[in-house]
Design a protein around this motif. Structure first.
Motif, PDB file in Angstrom:
ATOM      1  N   LYS A 129       0.841  -1.209   0.000  1.00  0.00           N
ATOM      2  CA  LYS A 129       0.000   0.000   0.000  1.00  0.00           C
ATOM      3  C   LYS A 129       0.873   1.255   0.000  1.00  0.00           C
ATOM      4  O   LYS A 129       0.606   2.214  -0.738  1.00  0.00           O
ATOM      5  N   ASP A 133       0.597   3.708  -3.223  1.00  0.00           N
ATOM      6  CA  ASP A 133       0.115   5.074  -2.989  1.00  0.00           C
ATOM      7  C   ASP A 133       1.206   6.088  -3.331  1.00  0.00           C
ATOM      8  O   ASP A 133       0.938   7.144  -3.921  1.00  0.00           O
ATOM      9  N   ALA A 166      -3.009   0.216  -6.464  1.00  0.00           N
ATOM     10  CA  ALA A 166      -3.311   0.789  -5.150  1.00  0.00           C
ATOM     11  C   ALA A 166      -4.711   0.397  -4.690  1.00  0.00           C
ATOM     12  O   ALA A 166      -4.934   0.092  -3.512  1.00  0.00           O
ATOM     13  N   THR A 181      -7.944   7.028  -0.902  1.00  0.00           N
ATOM     14  CA  THR A 181      -6.931   8.062  -1.081  1.00  0.00           C
ATOM     15  C   THR A 181      -7.506   9.330  -1.714  1.00  0.00           C
ATOM     16  O   THR A 181      -6.873  10.387  -1.677  1.00  0.00           O
ATOM     17  N   ASP A 188      -6.775  11.950  -6.536  1.00  0.00           N
ATOM     18  CA  ASP A 188      -5.675  11.361  -5.780  1.00  0.00           C
ATOM     19  C   ASP A 188      -4.637  12.430  -5.480  1.00  0.00           C
ATOM     20  O   ASP A 188      -4.511  13.419  -6.213  1.00  0.00           O
TER      21      ASP A 188
END
Length: 215
Positions: A129, A133, A166, A181, A188
């Motif tokens: 993750k 991200d 992600a 997110t 994002d």
């Protein structure tokens, strides 16, 4: 759409990016001013941004290579295939950027995964993750620094795949959190190279200089 088919389409998107730029070469604008002694310098202009992306793809490809080698037993059959697909995608991204950069590509980086417990599913997924991200935020932040429209198109194709990564990792951690997110505008986050490299630094032994990247 089943997850396996989903990732096949995502892989096809990365392959399309390769076809798009097979006749495009990097700009010849490397200006090694402000060199950091002992560090691998990413370069300047579009070359520097592509090397920046290449460094991150090296990190992700190395991570999923370790996951597939050491951690598959932690996952069920569907999850195992996802991890193998993620490894394949990141290797495509890494190899594509290396080929595009040619002689201007930075060397292979030495990674540091000592803080990751590859025998613990939570450790593996939370690290995944973090990397996914970070990758999305990195491409989002660097896009505006590119001059070559072809490179910007390529970056857009890659970041769309990274966003899929992600999302699926977040769902493996907690189902339904795939879009957590996104901000209140449905977007994002974006991060500038200096912040991304600082966040990635604990996982990379090789010292990297980004002093010449566009601002």
């Amino acid at each position: 759409m089943q997850r396996r088919v989903f990732f096949r389409y995502a892989g096809a998107s990365a392959a399309a990016a390769t076809l798009l730029l097979t006749t495009t070469s990097c700009d010849d604008d490397d200006d090694n001013t402000m060199m950091d002694p002992g560090a691998v310098d990413l370069g300047s202009g579009d070359t520097g941004i592509l090397n920046y992306a290449y460094a991150l793809e090296q990190l992700e490809a190395a991570f999923y290579t370790e996951v597939v080698a050491k951690s598959l037993g932690l996952f069920n059959a569907t999850e195992q295939q996802i991890m193998q697909d993620l490894k394949g995608h990141e290797m495509i991204h890494r190899d594509f950027l290396k080929a595009e950069l040619g002689s201007k590509a930075i060397p292979n980086l030495e990674v540091n995964f000592e803080a990751i417990n590859f025998t613990d599913k939570n450790s593996v997924l939370n690290t995944a993750k973090t990397f996914e991200d970070l990758g999305v935020a990195a491409y989002n932040g660097a896009g505006k620094l590119l001059d070559n429209a072809g490179f910007l198109t390529m970056a857009g194709k890659i970041v769309s795949v990274e966003a899929r990564h992600a999302a699926i990792i977040r769902d493996l951690i907690s189902n339904g959190t795939f879009s957590d997110t996104a901000d209140t505008m449905g977007l994002d986050p974006a991060m500038m190279p200096a912040d991304v490299l600082q966040a990635a630094a604990p996982f990379i032994k090789t010292k990297i200089s980004a002093n010449n990247l566009p601002k």
